[in-house]
Scaffold this active site. Sequence first.
Site, PDB file in Angstrom:
ATOM      1  N   HIS A  34      22.269 -17.263   4.910  1.00 45.11           N
ATOM      2  CA  HIS A  34      21.935 -17.007   3.508  1.00 45.11           C
ATOM      3  C   HIS A  34      21.393 -15.597   3.322  1.00 45.11           C
ATOM      4  O   HIS A  34      20.713 -15.063   4.204  1.00 45.11           O
ATOM      5  CB  HIS A  34      20.966 -18.049   2.956  1.00 45.11           C
ATOM      6  CG  HIS A  34      19.624 -18.110   3.610  1.00 45.11           C
ATOM      7  ND1 HIS A  34      18.538 -17.419   3.131  1.00 45.11           N
ATOM      8  CD2 HIS A  34      19.184 -18.782   4.712  1.00 45.11           C
ATOM      9  CE1 HIS A  34      17.470 -17.687   3.893  1.00 45.11           C
ATOM     10  NE2 HIS A  34      17.838 -18.493   4.862  1.00 45.11           N
ATOM     11  N   ASP A  61      19.226 -19.794  11.788  1.00 46.28           N
ATOM     12  CA  ASP A  61      18.199 -19.785  10.741  1.00 46.28           C
ATOM     13  C   ASP A  61      16.983 -20.564  11.239  1.00 46.28           C
ATOM     14  O   ASP A  61      16.243 -21.144  10.461  1.00 46.28           O
ATOM     15  CB  ASP A  61      18.758 -20.401   9.460  1.00 46.28           C
ATOM     16  CG  ASP A  61      17.892 -20.067   8.238  1.00 46.28           C
ATOM     17  OD1 ASP A  61      17.077 -19.136   8.326  1.00 46.28           O
ATOM     18  OD2 ASP A  61      18.027 -20.764   7.211  1.00 46.28           O
ATOM     19  N   ASP A 108      19.668 -14.721   0.459  1.00 42.50           N
ATOM     20  CA  ASP A 108      18.480 -14.698  -0.405  1.00 42.50           C
ATOM     21  C   ASP A 108      17.232 -14.823   0.461  1.00 42.50           C
ATOM     22  O   ASP A 108      17.310 -15.213   1.633  1.00 42.50           O
ATOM     23  CB  ASP A 108      18.534 -15.822  -1.453  1.00 42.50           C
ATOM     24  CG  ASP A 108      18.495 -17.217  -0.832  1.00 42.50           C
ATOM     25  OD1 ASP A 108      19.134 -17.420   0.238  1.00 42.50           O
ATOM     26  OD2 ASP A 108      17.828 -18.118  -1.395  1.00 42.50           O
ATOM     27  N   GLU A 116      19.516 -20.533  -0.631  1.00 45.41           N
ATOM     28  CA  GLU A 116      18.930 -21.396   0.402  1.00 45.41           C
ATOM     29  C   GLU A 116      17.442 -21.623   0.153  1.00 45.41           C
ATOM     30  O   GLU A 116      16.931 -22.721   0.338  1.00 45.41           O
ATOM     31  CB  GLU A 116      19.143 -20.788   1.788  1.00 45.41           C
ATOM     32  CG  GLU A 116      18.980 -21.791   2.938  1.00 45.41           C
ATOM     33  CD  GLU A 116      17.542 -21.948   3.429  1.00 45.41           C
ATOM     34  OE1 GLU A 116      17.232 -22.962   4.077  1.00 45.41           O
ATOM     35  OE2 GLU A 116      16.689 -21.053   3.140  1.00 45.41           O
ATOM     36  N   GLU A 117      16.772 -20.596  -0.334  1.00 43.49           N
ATOM     37  CA  GLU A 117      15.321 -20.713  -0.518  1.00 43.49           C
ATOM     38  C   GLU A 117      14.951 -21.500  -1.769  1.00 43.49           C
ATOM     39  O   GLU A 117      13.771 -21.731  -2.043  1.00 43.49           O
ATOM     40  CB  GLU A 117      14.671 -19.321  -0.557  1.00 43.49           C
ATOM     41  CG  GLU A 117      14.912 -18.473   0.705  1.00 43.49           C
ATOM     42  CD  GLU A 117      14.247 -19.037   1.962  1.00 43.49           C
ATOM     43  OE1 GLU A 117      13.652 -20.130   1.898  1.00 43.49           O
ATOM     44  OE2 GLU A 117      14.336 -18.373   3.008  1.00 43.49           O
ATOM     45  N   ASP A 126      14.281 -14.400   8.346  1.00 45.10           N
ATOM     46  CA  ASP A 126      14.770 -15.520   7.512  1.00 45.10           C
ATOM     47  C   ASP A 126      15.391 -15.005   6.236  1.00 45.10           C
ATOM     48  O   ASP A 126      14.697 -14.788   5.262  1.00 45.10           O
ATOM     49  CB  ASP A 126      13.599 -16.460   7.219  1.00 45.10           C
ATOM     50  CG  ASP A 126      13.970 -17.626   6.319  1.00 45.10           C
ATOM     51  OD1 ASP A 126      15.169 -17.904   6.161  1.00 45.10           O
ATOM     52  OD2 ASP A 126      13.040 -18.226   5.755  1.00 45.10           O
ATOM     53  N   HIS A 182       8.330 -16.660   5.533  1.00 50.77           N
ATOM     54  CA  HIS A 182       7.684 -17.227   4.336  1.00 50.77           C
ATOM     55  C   HIS A 182       6.262 -16.700   4.158  1.00 50.77           C
ATOM     56  O   HIS A 182       5.558 -17.146   3.246  1.00 50.77           O
ATOM     57  CB  HIS A 182       7.642 -18.765   4.373  1.00 50.77           C
ATOM     58  CG  HIS A 182       8.990 -19.414   4.234  1.00 50.77           C
ATOM     59  ND1 HIS A 182       9.169 -20.619   3.581  1.00 50.77           N
ATOM     60  CD2 HIS A 182      10.224 -19.018   4.639  1.00 50.77           C
ATOM     61  CE1 HIS A 182      10.449 -20.947   3.626  1.00 50.77           C
ATOM     62  NE2 HIS A 182      11.113 -19.983   4.261  1.00 50.77           N
TER      63      HIS A 182
END
Lengths: 462, 462
Positions: free
Chosen positions: B86, B185, B88, B158-159, B125, B432
């Site tokens: 991903h 991931d 994003d 994805e997020e 990520d 994150h």
Amino acid sequence: MSDIKSYIENNKDRFINELIELLKIPSVSADPAFNQDVLNTSEAVKESLEKAGCDHVEICETPGYPIVYGEKIIDPSLPTVLVYGHYDVQPADPLHLWDSPAFEPVIKKTELHPEGAIFARGACDDKGQMYMHVKALEYMTSTGNLPCNVKFMIEGEEEVGSESLGWFVKRNQEKLANDVILISDTGMISNTQPSITTGLRGLSYVEVEVTGPNRDLHSGLYGGAVANPINVLTKMIASLHDENNHITIPGFYDKVEELTRAERDEMAKAPFSLEAYKEALDIDDVYGEKGYTTNERNSIRPTLDVNGIWGGYTGEGAKTVIASKAYAKISMRLVPNQDWEEITQLFAKHFESIAPASVKVKVTPHHGGQGYVTPINSIGYQAASKAYQDTFGVTPIPQRSGGSIPIVSLFEDELKSKTILMGFGLDSDAIHSPNEHFGIFNYLKGIETIPLFYKYFTELSK
Amino acid sequence: MSDIKSYIENNKDRFINELIELLKIPSVSADPAFNQDVLNTSEAVKESLEKAGCDHVEICETPGYPIVYGEKIIDPSLPTVLVYGHYDVQPADPLHLWDSPAFEPVIKKTELHPEGAIFARGACDDKGQMYMHVKALEYMTSTGNLPCNVKFMIEGEEEVGSESLGWFVKRNQEKLANDVILISDTGMISNTQPSITTGLRGLSYVEVEVTGPNRDLHSGLYGGAVANPINVLTKMIASLHDENNHITIPGFYDKVEELTRAERDEMAKAPFSLEAYKEALDIDDVYGEKGYTTNERNSIRPTLDVNGIWGGYTGEGAKTVIASKAYAKISMRLVPNQDWEEITQLFAKHFESIAPASVKVKVTPHHGGQGYVTPINSIGYQAASKAYQDTFGVTPIPQRSGGSIPIVSLFEDELKSKTILMGFGLDSDAIHSPNEHFGIFNYLKGIETIPLFYKYFTELSK
């Protein structure tokens, strides 16, 4: 003072417009962004006192926002009334819930205010009620009806704890010497049934911070294995009330004044409709300490409320994060005999003691103040009661308020005089909320009632 | 493929710079303010796939953000690898906790990354791990080492729940036909002990809203007599875990897969230091479900975490208000066999049931996904295991991850193929979180290991 009704009738438009101008200045003391506006408001209050007839007005510097002091001494042998009020206001947020901008006053009719009410932050708390005293003074001085001496002390930090006021009062006892202190910063039952506030609750306001891991974490990789500060904070806060909504802090109730059955029965006589109360708030049920009525819960009983809570991701969409920190602002309303500093310490000690080893806790006291009770057999109370009787045609009911004006007990300690709380607002005026307003009827009725207090207080003092 | 080491050595500066350019685009899918940046990122990914040697690349429109699809088919009779990733990223807040701006990548050495790591939101990520596959393809095509067919599917949601991906996959089963799905991931144990993720947790993410009175109230006038939505919310959330940190939602554990003692003993062999874990997070103690180890709590056990909470006054200073509403974002990590939609319903039903009559509650499901387990006897797992052995010189350990990649189970349902999770990140990479980073060593090691997976997967498929 027979001409007061006509004086008000002839000047009411000007009285309303002057207040509207004052309400346009966003004097939010809690937010440094409004610093200059708060200062500008103190200047506006100074000018209004000069125009109203004070001989001497000054802006007194303090460690914080200035205090506006004004006086008119007509004869040192006569009694002196000290009027207290505040020119700062609560923050206006949440702004989107205001029907019209908080600092662009508009007059609208409501069910309770058929003659119209002024909608603006500070309309009732306290600019509107404070300005009634300025206009009452204008009437008395311009018509030769001032029966005694008067002093004004208007501060700019009431909404953030009045710290500078305490500093100022302690240093100016002679300047502030008086026979009674008069404050309009409370409410009354209704426009047909006035009441005088005889009790106030104390306040302890703290901020708590719970820290878990040293950084925000991915809730997938760490979820379940590490203390989540938000989950922990909710558990800690939840544990502060038991299943009967009693506060669980050890020693919290030790000094709480328990009213007699007779006193509680007397309180219960005040007109109150639980159905109307629930309907006005759009709630299906009330909620509070077991064994007490709604009116007792918000007046003679201490409380603990979270005023704000925040932590983690609060933006749009979803973020799977475990926050490093969570925060809450918590305030406790206290009743007479509970010492706010002692309660603050009890809270901090208890809150730290219930934290699990997996988090760190910080408790920061914001501010506070003591509760207070006014004796209804005092000259001040009697004078106020007669004034309301003249203007409303009914005897006012003595009432305990759930609110706090921390400085009232400070005044008694430092200035050795009693405070009379002549409030003209209504609970429905939404002070501290969006769409705060103050009835035109209430504003003008206040201006009409205040001079009569001066008259009766002077007579009863002879 | 003997030349891969030298190919990487000769091109590594370019590999790093290309990734840095990609990381400069703030492709935050959760926040509409970054809409154009997310779209620009999809364009950048498209170009990178074309340069890397794909025959055909397209930007596929969806109801949400587009999916970048690319392919190189060398011989329909050979196996096909589908690479998923991903483009994003998570929101970067809290911004003030970043040592350098989240979208201005910098390379810094750390204790775990002596060769340096790239610090930026999305470094690990998933831009960094996704881009390893692009560069691995470049090597294979430019040196004639591509042993099979390859397809890329890189999404931009994805997020925030991959909703459009599900929509896309259901409509493009033929285009996406493959023999194995390859995803980077996830993470590995350490740079000296690689691991392959064989299990993922499912996810149910909801937002709750508790409404008390119809407006913010003065905590003095109403405190103690009206339900405070924040106090109530804390009580409700606190009640979701019992004293052993078991989740109290009825039926929550009904379908939880209980591992055998043998399986748990096998898990326990993974190197782990509780002291180092606590030190890295600066916590005095861990916290979790009674009867399980830290590694079990964040992998084979379901959890419930508050990811965000807000209500009332959260600005500077103090405001004595009872808020009308309080909110929380709550996510549950689920284990295999727990159905996320069923759990979401159980949560909503329970949460509404525990609300007192004095408040109204609204539960809004955000998104979710099922858990997943990869069989270690599959060709895909074997190929990945051999690839790691070649490049790290050690056999990778199969590991359950606490994280969720909801679409993995969707792939199995819709595309009928297994997913291999070849992760090269470390738990300490702070995905994150502020200061997310990805080791240069890990980035280059990934580029080196991926082509070997293609080689072994093709050989084992014969």
